[in-house]
Design an enzyme around this catalytic site. Structure first.
Site, mmCIF file in Angstrom:
data_model
loop_
_atom_site.group_PDB
_atom_site.id
_atom_site.type_symbol
_atom_site.label_atom_id
_atom_site.label_comp_id
_atom_site.label_asym_id
_atom_site.label_seq_id
_atom_site.Cartn_x
_atom_site.Cartn_y
_atom_site.Cartn_z
ATOM 1 N N SER A 1 44.999 -4.582 -18.063
ATOM 2 C CA SER A 1 45.618 -5.792 -18.667
ATOM 3 C C SER A 1 44.994 -6.400 -16.835
ATOM 4 O O SER A 1 44.824 -5.364 -15.763
ATOM 5 C CB SER A 1 46.463 -6.043 -18.385
ATOM 6 O OG SER A 1 46.871 -7.212 -17.882
ATOM 7 N N TYR B 1 55.719 -5.387 -15.333
ATOM 8 C CA TYR B 1 54.377 -5.076 -16.920
ATOM 9 C C TYR B 1 53.272 -5.158 -15.487
ATOM 10 O O TYR B 1 52.724 -3.928 -16.468
ATOM 11 C CB TYR B 1 54.293 -6.537 -17.659
ATOM 12 C CG TYR B 1 53.224 -6.466 -18.823
ATOM 13 C CD1 TYR B 1 53.208 -6.238 -19.506
ATOM 14 C CD2 TYR B 1 52.244 -7.172 -17.858
ATOM 15 C CE1 TYR B 1 51.711 -6.129 -20.356
ATOM 16 C CE2 TYR B 1 51.085 -7.313 -18.855
ATOM 17 C CZ TYR B 1 50.698 -6.671 -19.675
ATOM 18 O OH TYR B 1 49.944 -7.024 -20.727
ATOM 19 N N LYS C 1 50.390 -1.639 -15.983
ATOM 20 C CA LYS C 1 48.762 -1.804 -16.618
ATOM 21 C C LYS C 1 48.502 -1.698 -15.039
ATOM 22 O O LYS C 1 46.811 -0.741 -15.093
ATOM 23 C CB LYS C 1 49.015 -3.173 -16.268
ATOM 24 C CG LYS C 1 49.917 -4.133 -17.892
ATOM 25 C CD LYS C 1 49.461 -3.040 -18.991
ATOM 26 C CE LYS C 1 49.735 -3.174 -20.084
ATOM 27 N NZ LYS C 1 49.055 -2.913 -21.618
HETATM 28 N N1 NAD Z 1 46.831 -10.688 -25.724
HETATM 29 C C1 NAD Z 1 46.358 -10.610 -24.501
HETATM 30 O O1 NAD Z 1 46.034 -11.537 -23.657
HETATM 31 C C2 NAD Z 1 46.412 -9.272 -23.361
HETATM 32 C C3 NAD Z 1 46.266 -9.450 -21.896
HETATM 33 C C4 NAD Z 1 45.893 -8.210 -21.551
HETATM 34 C C5 NAD Z 1 46.285 -7.070 -22.325
HETATM 35 N N2 NAD Z 1 46.810 -6.989 -23.166
HETATM 36 C C6 NAD Z 1 46.979 -6.028 -23.949
HETATM 37 O O2 NAD Z 1 46.410 -5.156 -24.616
HETATM 38 C C7 NAD Z 1 47.688 -4.380 -25.707
HETATM 39 C C8 NAD Z 1 47.455 -5.045 -27.028
HETATM 40 O O3 NAD Z 1 47.962 -7.102 -27.104
HETATM 41 P P1 NAD Z 1 48.088 -7.722 -27.798
HETATM 42 O O4 NAD Z 1 48.198 -9.276 -27.252
HETATM 43 O O5 NAD Z 1 46.509 -7.396 -29.009
HETATM 44 O O6 NAD Z 1 48.939 -6.639 -28.721
HETATM 45 P P2 NAD Z 1 50.474 -7.425 -29.909
HETATM 46 O O7 NAD Z 1 52.043 -8.237 -28.545
HETATM 47 O O8 NAD Z 1 50.610 -8.986 -30.188
HETATM 48 O O9 NAD Z 1 51.199 -6.583 -29.993
HETATM 49 C C9 NAD Z 1 49.963 -6.226 -31.089
HETATM 50 C C10 NAD Z 1 50.974 -5.064 -32.020
HETATM 51 O O10 NAD Z 1 51.849 -4.098 -31.120
HETATM 52 C C11 NAD Z 1 52.806 -3.873 -32.212
HETATM 53 N N3 NAD Z 1 54.070 -3.275 -31.149
HETATM 54 C C12 NAD Z 1 54.851 -3.442 -30.327
HETATM 55 N N4 NAD Z 1 55.852 -2.529 -30.042
HETATM 56 C C13 NAD Z 1 55.335 -1.844 -30.362
HETATM 57 C C14 NAD Z 1 55.736 -0.192 -30.914
HETATM 58 N N5 NAD Z 1 56.937 0.034 -29.510
HETATM 59 N N6 NAD Z 1 55.211 0.964 -30.960
HETATM 60 C C15 NAD Z 1 54.130 0.097 -31.950
HETATM 61 N N7 NAD Z 1 53.832 -0.862 -32.377
HETATM 62 C C16 NAD Z 1 54.129 -1.858 -31.541
HETATM 63 C C17 NAD Z 1 53.360 -5.298 -32.633
HETATM 64 O O11 NAD Z 1 54.436 -5.055 -33.902
HETATM 65 C C18 NAD Z 1 51.828 -5.702 -32.910
HETATM 66 O O12 NAD Z 1 51.732 -5.885 -34.216
HETATM 67 C C19 NAD Z 1 48.787 -4.748 -25.633
HETATM 68 O O13 NAD Z 1 49.103 -3.566 -24.189
HETATM 69 C C20 NAD Z 1 48.575 -5.680 -24.304
HETATM 70 O O14 NAD Z 1 49.431 -6.029 -22.806
HETATM 71 C C21 NAD Z 1 47.029 -8.034 -24.061
#
Ligand code: NAD
Length: 260
Positions: free
Chosen positions: A146, A159, A163
């Site tokens: 991230s 967090y 990352k």
């Molecule tokens: N969305 C953003 O803006 C953003 C920005 C930077 C980084 N990220 C990173 O990208 C990745 C995906 O982000 P997102 O926003 O699509 O995710 P999200 O929070 O929407 O979650 C996606 C899925 O992960 C599942 N999940 C949660 N905990 C889990 C666990 N312990 N085991 C298995 N599945 C689990 C949830 O049920 C959900 O269906 C993450 O690592 C997040 O930190 C996201």
């Protein structure tokens, strides 16, 4: 987009019931891969499977379980081997974003963030790396970092630490995996509009778009395209790197007048 070197490959993606992980799963399937989609939320995963099965029959399986749990990780790897007889790509995408004031952050909250974002990713790569090494046909790892791993943001210390650590993990694992033609890279998404972020902030695109030079927040497909590139033949010589996908957010600085 269609990428070379994806067809018939076998992938594991954690946390792929929705959001960025789901977009990666869909694009992998469009490119002819087979995959195991993991999620801790059974309903979410089963619904995702139904949607994907309609478009790509018999190419996708679901494994429900907590991607922070080492026993689950071991079973997920065994399940994939039973289903598809090998593993080529691993994307430890599941991550938890826990906001909290530094002075009030609890040890159990810290453990939760580290447990999924770091420990889960580390051991999934360890277990799948061992398989890829033995298979002798190379492989790819794409970690989900991230931009919070690059710059500091309020209430996100634990967090952000995970990352940043994932970016170091990509560099450090080059030593262990490059001799086996396995590359390890990371993606650092910026603000990305997913079901979760929209729930946290209904006008997510409007609010967060203001921080991005183009005014446009990221979409899961932006991260999926980057991921597919890193998994493709075209990225064979890219190793240990983090690709920032944030619309230029972290590229720019601000002057005092910008605060007016
Ligand atoms: N969305 C953003 O803006 C953003 C920005 C930077 C980084 N990220 C990173 O990208 C990745 C995906 O982000 P997102 O926003 O699509 O995710 P999200 O929070 O929407 O979650 C996606 C899925 O992960 C599942 N999940 C949660 N905990 C889990 C666990 N312990 N085991 C298995 N599945 C689990 C949830 O049920 C959900 O269906 C993450 O690592 C997040 O930190 C996201």
């Amino acid at each position: 987009m269609i990428y070379d070197g994806i067809k018939d490959k076998v992938a594991i993606i954690t946390g792929a019931g929705m959001g960025i992980g789901y977009a990666i799963a869909e694009l992998l399937l469009e490119n002819g891969a087979r995959l195991v989609l993991n999620d801790v939320d059974e309903k979410m995963a089963e619904e995702a499977l139904v949607r994907l099965e309609k478009k790509f029959p018999d190419k996708c399986s679901v494994f429900i379980g907590d991607a922070a749990d080492i026993e689950v990780i071991e079973k997920l790897v065994l399940f994939t081997l039973t289903q598809y007889k090998g593993i080529d790509f691993v994307i430890p995408n599941a991550g938890i974003t826990l906001f909290g004031d530094f002075f009030r952050f609890k040890p159990e909250e810290f453990d939760k963030v580290i447990g999924l974002n770091l420990k889960g990713a580390f051991f999934l790569v360890q277990k799948t790396g061992e398989i890829m090494k033995t298979q002798g046909r190379g492989g790819r790892v794409v970690l989900m970092s991230s931009i919070t791993g690059i710059k500091g943001y309020p209430d996100l210390t634990a967090y952000s630490m995970t990352k940043a650590a994932l970016q170091m993990m990509a560099k450090s694992l080059v030593l262990a995996l490059a001799p086996y033609q396995i590359t390890v890279n990371a993606i650092a998404p910026g603000a990305t509009l997913t079901e979760r972020t929209k729930e946290e902030e209904p006008d997510y695109a409007g609010t967060w778009g203001k921080l991005i030079p183009s005014g446009v927040v990221g979409k899961p497909i932006d991260m999926a395209e980057t991921c597919l590139f890193l998994l493709s033949d075209g990225a064979a010589h890219i190793n240990g790197q983090t690709l920032v996908v944030d619309g230029g957010w972290t590229a720019i600085g601000r002057y005092p007048k910008d605060l007016e």
